[in-house]
Write an enzyme that holds these catalytic residues in place. Structure first.
Site, mmCIF file in Angstrom:
data_model
loop_
_atom_site.group_PDB
_atom_site.id
_atom_site.type_symbol
_atom_site.label_atom_id
_atom_site.label_comp_id
_atom_site.label_asym_id
_atom_site.label_seq_id
_atom_site.Cartn_x
_atom_site.Cartn_y
_atom_site.Cartn_z
ATOM 1 N N ASP A 47 0.916 -1.040 0.115
ATOM 2 C CA ASP A 47 -0.010 0.080 0.153
ATOM 3 C C ASP A 47 1.009 1.451 -0.167
ATOM 4 O OD1 ASP A 47 -1.364 -2.322 1.672
ATOM 5 O OD2 ASP A 47 -3.123 -0.885 1.224
ATOM 6 N N GLU A 70 -5.378 7.291 0.542
ATOM 7 C CA GLU A 70 -5.517 6.551 1.793
ATOM 8 C C GLU A 70 -4.493 6.698 2.841
ATOM 9 O OE1 GLU A 70 -7.067 2.503 1.189
ATOM 10 O OE2 GLU A 70 -7.092 2.444 3.486
ATOM 11 N N ASP A 135 -6.388 5.096 -4.141
ATOM 12 C CA ASP A 135 -6.343 3.989 -3.061
ATOM 13 C C ASP A 135 -5.102 3.099 -3.704
ATOM 14 O OD1 ASP A 135 -8.926 1.738 -1.642
ATOM 15 O OD2 ASP A 135 -6.601 1.986 -1.281
ATOM 16 N N ILE A 137 -3.864 0.255 -2.822
ATOM 17 C CA ILE A 137 -4.236 -0.942 -2.675
ATOM 18 C C ILE A 137 -5.642 -1.191 -2.231
ATOM 19 C CG2 ILE A 137 -4.157 -3.376 -1.843
ATOM 20 C CD1 ILE A 137 -1.176 -3.111 -1.950
ATOM 21 N N ASP A 138 -6.827 -1.211 -3.078
ATOM 22 C CA ASP A 138 -8.111 -1.225 -2.447
ATOM 23 C C ASP A 138 -8.275 -2.915 -2.305
ATOM 24 O OD1 ASP A 138 -10.923 -0.588 -1.910
ATOM 25 O OD2 ASP A 138 -11.324 -1.111 -3.815
ATOM 26 N N THR A 140 -7.449 -4.634 0.509
ATOM 27 C CA THR A 140 -6.215 -5.112 1.282
ATOM 28 C C THR A 140 -6.523 -6.335 1.832
ATOM 29 O OG1 THR A 140 -5.459 -2.722 1.642
ATOM 30 C CG2 THR A 140 -4.337 -4.390 2.972
ATOM 31 N N HIS A 243 -18.405 -4.778 5.188
ATOM 32 C CA HIS A 243 -18.516 -3.680 4.426
ATOM 33 C C HIS A 243 -19.638 -3.578 3.658
ATOM 34 C CE1 HIS A 243 -13.644 -4.293 3.857
ATOM 35 N NE2 HIS A 243 -14.273 -4.106 5.029
ATOM 36 N N SER A 267 -12.681 -5.275 -3.698
ATOM 37 C CA SER A 267 -12.034 -4.018 -4.375
ATOM 38 C C SER A 267 -12.920 -3.608 -5.247
ATOM 39 C CB SER A 267 -10.725 -4.372 -4.735
ATOM 40 O OG SER A 267 -10.837 -5.292 -6.208
ATOM 41 N N LYS A 270 -14.768 -5.098 -8.705
ATOM 42 C CA LYS A 270 -16.278 -5.182 -9.128
ATOM 43 C C LYS A 270 -16.929 -4.450 -9.973
ATOM 44 C CE LYS A 270 -17.336 -5.220 -4.556
ATOM 45 N NZ LYS A 270 -16.032 -5.452 -3.861
ATOM 46 N N ARG A 284 -23.743 -2.445 -2.597
ATOM 47 C CA ARG A 284 -23.054 -2.064 -1.691
ATOM 48 C C ARG A 284 -23.863 -1.607 -0.595
ATOM 49 N NH1 ARG A 284 -17.587 -1.907 -1.481
ATOM 50 N NH2 ARG A 284 -16.633 -1.099 0.440
ATOM 51 N N ASP A 297 -12.240 5.048 -2.743
ATOM 52 C CA ASP A 297 -12.775 3.409 -2.882
ATOM 53 C C ASP A 297 -13.905 3.473 -4.180
ATOM 54 O OD1 ASP A 297 -12.982 2.784 0.556
ATOM 55 O OD2 ASP A 297 -11.455 1.836 -1.018
#
Ligand SMILES: Nc1ncnc2c1ncn2[C@@H]1O[C@H](COP(=O)(O)O)[C@@H](O)[C@H]1OP(=O)(O)O
Ligand SMILES: [Mg+2]
Ligand SMILES: [Mg+2]
Ligand SMILES: [Mg+2]
Length: 357
Positions: A47, A70, A135, A137-138, A140, A243, A267, A270, A284, A297
């Site tokens: 990250d 982030e 981001d 690494i979205d 993680t 989430h 992540s 999608k 979501r 995100d």
């Protein structure tokens, strides 16, 4: 007249490609240098390293742009071994193509410069000016679990997303590959079958191309798949039940007579999967009254899906509003689907969430 945001797009695509290269190195390591943050979420050396590389490229080309990212370097300033581990990764990750590497501004001079670059992501965001959302690494948790993750970069101008790029190292290159949560059988090595770079500029459509290690690869235009029979639709949602509310999404699927179980994927991969027609609906659903989605995100994925013919709103049917700071403070949840059926999906969402007027 030059194509609007052509330079921003090229810088973003190459910067994400180079950062993805760093994350892939960490992904294959056993030890990922994971530390936990004050909000208890995990962060790895990948990250931090990816954020430094992306910001280095943005500062080289657009030094007066603001950046919302982030991660921050505070933890690294107090942990020399961790800092040195990240510096070694950053120092030795570059694109194979010399021109592309030079275009990004070349190497970061030293570890201190790396820390300062990471800390350049502290903008509060807002409705005025040019602001990048990163981001590094979205997903993680997916990254640590060996699943999907994404390197995400978006550019907002006066609160409106103009450029979006997603690097998804573990998605199949083939746009037509069926949507599965796992990252492809053991036979699929990185090189031969995995790694996708999605991108879009507002008003110019969306594309996908293989994620490369040097210059950009050949792109293809992508679009969401028109859904004729909802009962055969594929819907995707977070792997992490923290989430997104997975029981409510199951009720919504039932209301829509969707028979297939959801594909659970980490992540913004999608969003990319929807944009190329591999998945049909992304739900979501808020799991807490107070959690506010971060702009990093969603900025890139929101634009890519909409430029591919999808519609993206929150659970009330309002477009995502990136102009109010580091979070989507005026939105709750996300509902993404091909524009033709988005109204139907929102209706089912609102009935299940008890939001219908
Ligand atoms: N309560 C929550 N609701 C929605 N998203 C969350 C929540 N907590 C964390 N996230 C974010 O979800 C993102 C991953 O999405 P997905 O589950 O679809 O892969 C991460 O960026 C993570 O942020 P963080 O990095 O702070 O953990
Ligand atoms: Mg995180
Ligand atoms: Mg994230
Ligand atoms: Mg992240």
């Amino acid at each position: 007249m030059a194509t609007p945001y052509a330079k921003e797009l090229e810088v973003a695509q190459l910067a994400v490609q180079r950062a993805a290269r760093l994350t892939k190195r960490v992904f294959h390591e056993k030890a990922k240098g994971t530390v936990s943050k004050d909000d208890k979420s995990p962060v790895t050396i990948g990250d931090f390293g990816a954020q430094a590389l992306i910001i280095a490229a943005l500062r080289h080309h657009f030094p007066s742009d603001e950046i919302v990212a982030e991660e921050e370097a505070a933890q690294l300033r107090a942990d020399a071994p961790l800092r040195d581990q990240i510096w070694e990764l950053v120092r030795t990750t570059r694109l194979d193509d010399a021109d592309a590497e030079a275009f990004l501004g070349g190497a970061i001079p030293d570890a201190d410069a790396m820390l300062d670059l990471i800390d350049r992501g502290s903008s509060q965001g807002g409705a005025r000016g040019r602001i990048w959302a990163i981001d590094p690494i979205d997903g993680t948790k997916g990254f640590l679990r060996g699943g999907q993750y994404a390197v995400c970069l978006g550019l907002m101008v006066d609160g409106d997303v103009k450029v979006g790029v997603l690097g998804c190292p573990n998605l199949p290159v083939d746009d037509a590959a069926p949507l599965t949560a796992d990252i492809g059988g053991a036979h699929q090595t990185d090189e031969e079958g995995r790694g996708v770079l999605f991108s879009a500029v507002q008003g110019q459509g969306a594309t996908s191309r293989p994620l490369g290690a040097g210059a950009l690869r050949e792109a293809k235009a992508i679009s969401v798949k028109p859904v004729t029979d909802l009962s055969s639709a594929t819907f995707c949602e977070s792997v992490e039940s923290g989430h997104s509310n997975q029981s409510e999404s199951a009720q919504i699927a039932q209301k829509l007579n969707i028979t297939k179980p959801s594909v659970r994927m980490d992540s913004q991969a999608k969003y990319g999967s929807l944009a190329r027609g591999a998945g049909d609906i992304y739900l979501r659903l808020p799991t807490s009254k107070t959690y506010q989605e971060k702009i990093w995100d969603h900025a890139a994925g929101d634009l890519i899906v909409r430029e591919a013919g999808g519609q993206v709103t929150d659970t009330t049917g309002s477009r995502l509003d990136f102009s109010v700071g580091r979070t989507l403070a005026s939105n709750k949840g996300v509902v993404a689907a091909p524009a033709a059926i988005h109204g139907q999906v929102i209706k089912a969402v609102q009935e299940v969430l008890g939001l219908s007027k």
